[in-house]
Scaffold this active site. Structure first.
Site: not given
Ligand code: NAI
Length: 333
Positions: A11, A14-16, A105, A131, A159, A187
């Site tokens: 990924g 992507g943004q993360i 997924n 996720n 978390d 999660h």
């Protein structure tokens, strides 16, 4: 200087990943004297974006970064990696049923598990962020039988960090003055953030959070709810999901796995359950763990309140259901 290690981020367009790649390449995870070769895995429609990320990493002029390998081929992405951050996943789209999301997924993490099995180092540490993280990690591990199951984990550190920040704010102390807060289970919104074993440094003394806060209604009510719903609150405010904080948490998770936890302190990680604390066996369940020599161990014999026990059952049931659904998707393929 040590030999470079290979680290993959999926990924990667992507943004993360945009925050995560920088943090890793700065030496925040594997140390300031550990050179790195970063593998960037994404899917074909993102090749252009990936090129931009590669340009920016070069322009950061980072001393530890020896090479960048952008790719859309899992067999290239996972080749000889010592650590894997599995961030890429199929996002939930409008009108998508939970089952459809899970099904998309499951397929991604099956392919990635098989590729890890074939080409990664056998000691690779795998952190699943995408996720549904716990169940994705379960699927991935199942398709990588030559890699020990202990090497697969799911991220609940965001978390944990959110929970610690809530307590630090409540007590008016720095974040470094709060530890041993536990995230139990999935999660998801059924996770149970538990301050019952936590400690806070007040006036030079470590005290139990329960005593120092002195407000059980808060610890069992607003505190739990705020942490459970924090992801949604960030989306509502930013119109995008948590990214900077998710990247920081991924670094914290892998950093502690790599370097160990301080004596008397524990962190939370989604790992294969051995049935501890009444959890279902063989699901990826978030537990308090201590880490030494790159091996985690579930912290045993913590006193658990009846309130906590009821929460653990709830989140355990959800994980068992997710696992069964994932297995039925795999069976039907
Ligand atoms: P994003 O949508 O900005 O980026 C995801 C990237 O993954 C995209 O570039 C996409 O092309 C790529 N991707 C999709 N399928 C792929 C595949 N098969 N192989 C490689 N790359 C693939 O999403 P963002 O914000 O970076 O979030 C990534 C994931 O992290 C999401 O699933 C999100 O729900 C999850 N997340 C988990 C958290 C946790 O605490 N465990 C916290 C925050 C987000």
């Amino acid at each position: 200087m040590a030999e470079p290690i290979r680290v993959v981020v999926t990924g990667a367009a992507g943004q993360i990943a945009y925050s995560l790649l920088y943090m890793i390449a700065r030496g925040e995870v594997f140390g300031k004297d550990q050179p790195l070769i970063l593998h960037l895995l994404d899917i074909p429609p993102m090749v252009g974006v990936l090129e931009g990320v590669v340009m920016e990493l070069a322009d950061c002029a980072l001393p530890l970064l020896r090479q960048v390998v952008p790719t859309t081929d899992p067999l290239v992405g996972f080749k000889d990696v010592s650590a894997a951050f599995l961030v890429g996943a199929m996002p939930r789209k409008e009108g998508m049923e939970r089952k459809d999301l899970l099904s998309a997924n499951v397929k991604i993490f099956k392919v990635q598990g098989e590729a890890l099995d074939k080409v990664a180092k056998k000691e690779v540490k795998v952190l699943v962020v995408g996720n549904p993280a716990n169940t994705n990690a379960f699927v991935c591990a199942n398709y990588a039988p030559s890699i020990p199951r202990e090497n697969f984990s799911a991220m609940t550190r965001l978390d944990q960090n959110r929970a610690s920040a809530q307590i630090a704010t409540k007590m008016g102390v720095p974040i470094t003055s709060v530890n041993n807060i536990i995230i139990w289970g999935n999660h998801s919104s059924t996770q149970y953030p538990d301050a019952g074993q936590g400690k806070v440094l007040v006036n030079g003394q470590w005290k139990s959070i329960v005593e120092a806060v002195g407000d059980n209604a808060f610890l069992e009510g607003a505190f739990v709810e705020t942490v459970q719903k924090r992801g949604a609150a960030v989306i509502a405010a930013r119109k995008m999901s948590s990214a900077m904080s998710a990247a920081k948490a991924a670094c914290d998770h892998m950093h502690d796995w790599w370097n160990g936890t301080a004596p008397g302190q524990f962190v939370s990680m989604g790992v294969f359950s051995d049935g501890s604390y009444g959890s279902p066996k063989d699901v990826i369940f978030s537990f308090p763990v201590e880490i030494k020599n790159k091996q985690w161990k579930i912290v045993g014999n913590l006193p658990i309140s009846d309130f906590a026990k009821s929460k653990l059952i709830l989140t355990g049931n959800e994980l068992q259901e997710e696992k069964n659904e994932a297995l039925s998707v795999l069976d039907s393929n």
